[in-house]
Design a protein around this motif. Structure first.
Motif, mmCIF file in Angstrom:
data_model
loop_
_atom_site.group_PDB
_atom_site.id
_atom_site.type_symbol
_atom_site.label_atom_id
_atom_site.label_comp_id
_atom_site.label_asym_id
_atom_site.label_seq_id
_atom_site.Cartn_x
_atom_site.Cartn_y
_atom_site.Cartn_z
ATOM 1 N N ARG A 94 82.448 64.872 52.532
ATOM 2 C CA ARG A 94 83.803 64.585 53.003
ATOM 3 C C ARG A 94 84.446 65.813 53.623
ATOM 4 O O ARG A 94 85.135 65.732 54.641
ATOM 5 C CB ARG A 94 84.669 64.084 51.841
ATOM 6 C CG ARG A 94 84.347 62.683 51.403
ATOM 7 C CD ARG A 94 85.633 61.884 51.133
ATOM 8 N NE ARG A 94 85.320 60.473 50.934
ATOM 9 C CZ ARG A 94 85.001 59.938 49.775
ATOM 10 N NH1 ARG A 94 84.950 60.704 48.704
ATOM 11 N NH2 ARG A 94 84.741 58.651 49.687
ATOM 12 N N ARG B 64 85.706 66.190 57.468
ATOM 13 C CA ARG B 64 87.085 66.518 57.817
ATOM 14 C C ARG B 64 87.147 67.772 58.688
ATOM 15 O O ARG B 64 87.897 67.837 59.662
ATOM 16 C CB ARG B 64 87.887 66.728 56.534
ATOM 17 C CG ARG B 64 89.369 66.719 56.693
ATOM 18 C CD ARG B 64 90.061 66.276 55.401
ATOM 19 N NE ARG B 64 89.544 67.002 54.245
ATOM 20 C CZ ARG B 64 89.887 68.246 53.926
ATOM 21 N NH1 ARG B 64 90.745 68.905 54.672
ATOM 22 N NH2 ARG B 64 89.377 68.835 52.863
ATOM 23 N N LYS C 34 74.450 54.452 56.485
ATOM 24 C CA LYS C 34 75.350 53.303 56.654
ATOM 25 C C LYS C 34 74.586 52.046 57.043
ATOM 26 O O LYS C 34 74.897 50.954 56.573
ATOM 27 C CB LYS C 34 76.422 53.635 57.688
ATOM 28 C CG LYS C 34 77.373 54.730 57.221
ATOM 29 C CD LYS C 34 78.348 55.172 58.306
ATOM 30 C CE LYS C 34 79.152 56.379 57.811
ATOM 31 N NZ LYS C 34 80.081 56.903 58.843
ATOM 32 N N GLU D 120 82.201 49.923 51.762
ATOM 33 C CA GLU D 120 83.460 50.562 52.157
ATOM 34 C C GLU D 120 83.384 52.073 51.985
ATOM 35 O O GLU D 120 83.713 52.831 52.891
ATOM 36 C CB GLU D 120 84.607 50.054 51.279
ATOM 37 C CG GLU D 120 85.250 48.752 51.707
ATOM 38 C CD GLU D 120 86.299 48.313 50.687
ATOM 39 O OE1 GLU D 120 86.613 47.115 50.653
ATOM 40 O OE2 GLU D 120 86.780 49.187 49.918
ATOM 41 N N LEU D 121 82.964 52.469 50.786
ATOM 42 C CA LEU D 121 82.961 53.894 50.463
ATOM 43 C C LEU D 121 81.979 54.661 51.337
ATOM 44 O O LEU D 121 82.271 55.758 51.814
ATOM 45 C CB LEU D 121 82.629 54.093 48.984
ATOM 46 C CG LEU D 121 83.771 53.740 48.026
ATOM 47 C CD1 LEU D 121 83.285 53.655 46.590
ATOM 48 C CD2 LEU D 121 84.888 54.768 48.132
ATOM 49 N N GLY E 169 80.867 53.608 54.262
ATOM 50 C CA GLY E 169 81.390 53.519 55.626
ATOM 51 C C GLY E 169 82.490 54.535 55.893
ATOM 52 O O GLY E 169 82.664 54.993 57.023
ATOM 53 N N GLY E 170 83.206 54.896 54.849
ATOM 54 C CA GLY E 170 84.310 55.842 55.017
ATOM 55 C C GLY E 170 83.874 57.285 55.135
ATOM 56 O O GLY E 170 84.701 58.174 55.339
#
Lengths: 102, 102
Positions: free
Chosen positions: A37, A41, A96, B97-98, B100-101
């Motif tokens: 993450r 970012r 993904k 979701e997680l 993909g985020g």
DNA sequence: CAATGTTATCGTGTATCTACGATGAACGAT
DNA sequence: ATCGTTCATCGTAGATACACGATAACATTG
């Protein structure tokens, strides 16, 4: 001749299963998710900065980076005395895809 | 009074990071990925059938099922002497979701 | 070359994972 | 009640993961 009659054929795991398990394994720790993450970012980040952000010792962070690198999720580029890490978009895309295919 | 000056604030892992790591951990083994795929294909499946499909002992399969169940990815419904397993679509959606985020 | 700063690796202790056979618990059938 | 079937759990052995301090490797600076 007919092929020998096996009472039960239980083939080993498929390549896709092994691949997904390998990638999931790399993300199977909060610190590693956090690093991913962080890199998403910031785009890129030197090791030292990552260490400052995580509540872990430098050696531990380096170990987590190694796991992510071995899985192909991140790349490290040497820049003088520093090492700059960034995500591998292709690997992330692959994760993904594989997860999405479930 | 000003709050005490910490030289370095390194907060613990976020809930989302822990959650994703927990789910990824559940998928971090080929046998478990395979079980998820099996259930996705068949809709539901009794334990014995899963055992017959995997190249593992019954005790080992049961252990993997327990991991998936603990993560909320599958549910087991007792049906007489059998236990019928199926996916939890919400948990699977959450994983996607997680991931993909990222 | 020496000193410094940055990162990786080593060595280690503890914990968790993975696999299995053996055993236990629960159910249906005889 | 006693089987046989199905599944979970126990106990255990070996491997791997995780965290850390200490140390090595390497580049830059003086």
């Amino acid at each position: 001749m007919s092929p020998p009659r096996s009472p039960q054929v239980r083939p080993p795991h498929s390549a896709a299963d092994v691949e997904l398990a390998r990638l999931a394994r790399a993300l199977a720790h909060p610190a590693r998710v956090r690093i991913v993450r962080l890199l998403a970012r910031r785009g890129e980040c030197v090791c030292g900065q990552i260490v400052l952000d995580l509540p872990l010792a430098q050696a531990t962070v380096s170990q987590h980076l190694k796991v992510l690198k071995a899985a192909g999720i991140i790349h490290g580029q040497v820049d003088g005395p520093r090492v700059c890490y960034c995500l591998d978009p292709k690997a992330l895309k692959r994760v993904k895809e594989l997860i999405g295919g479930l």
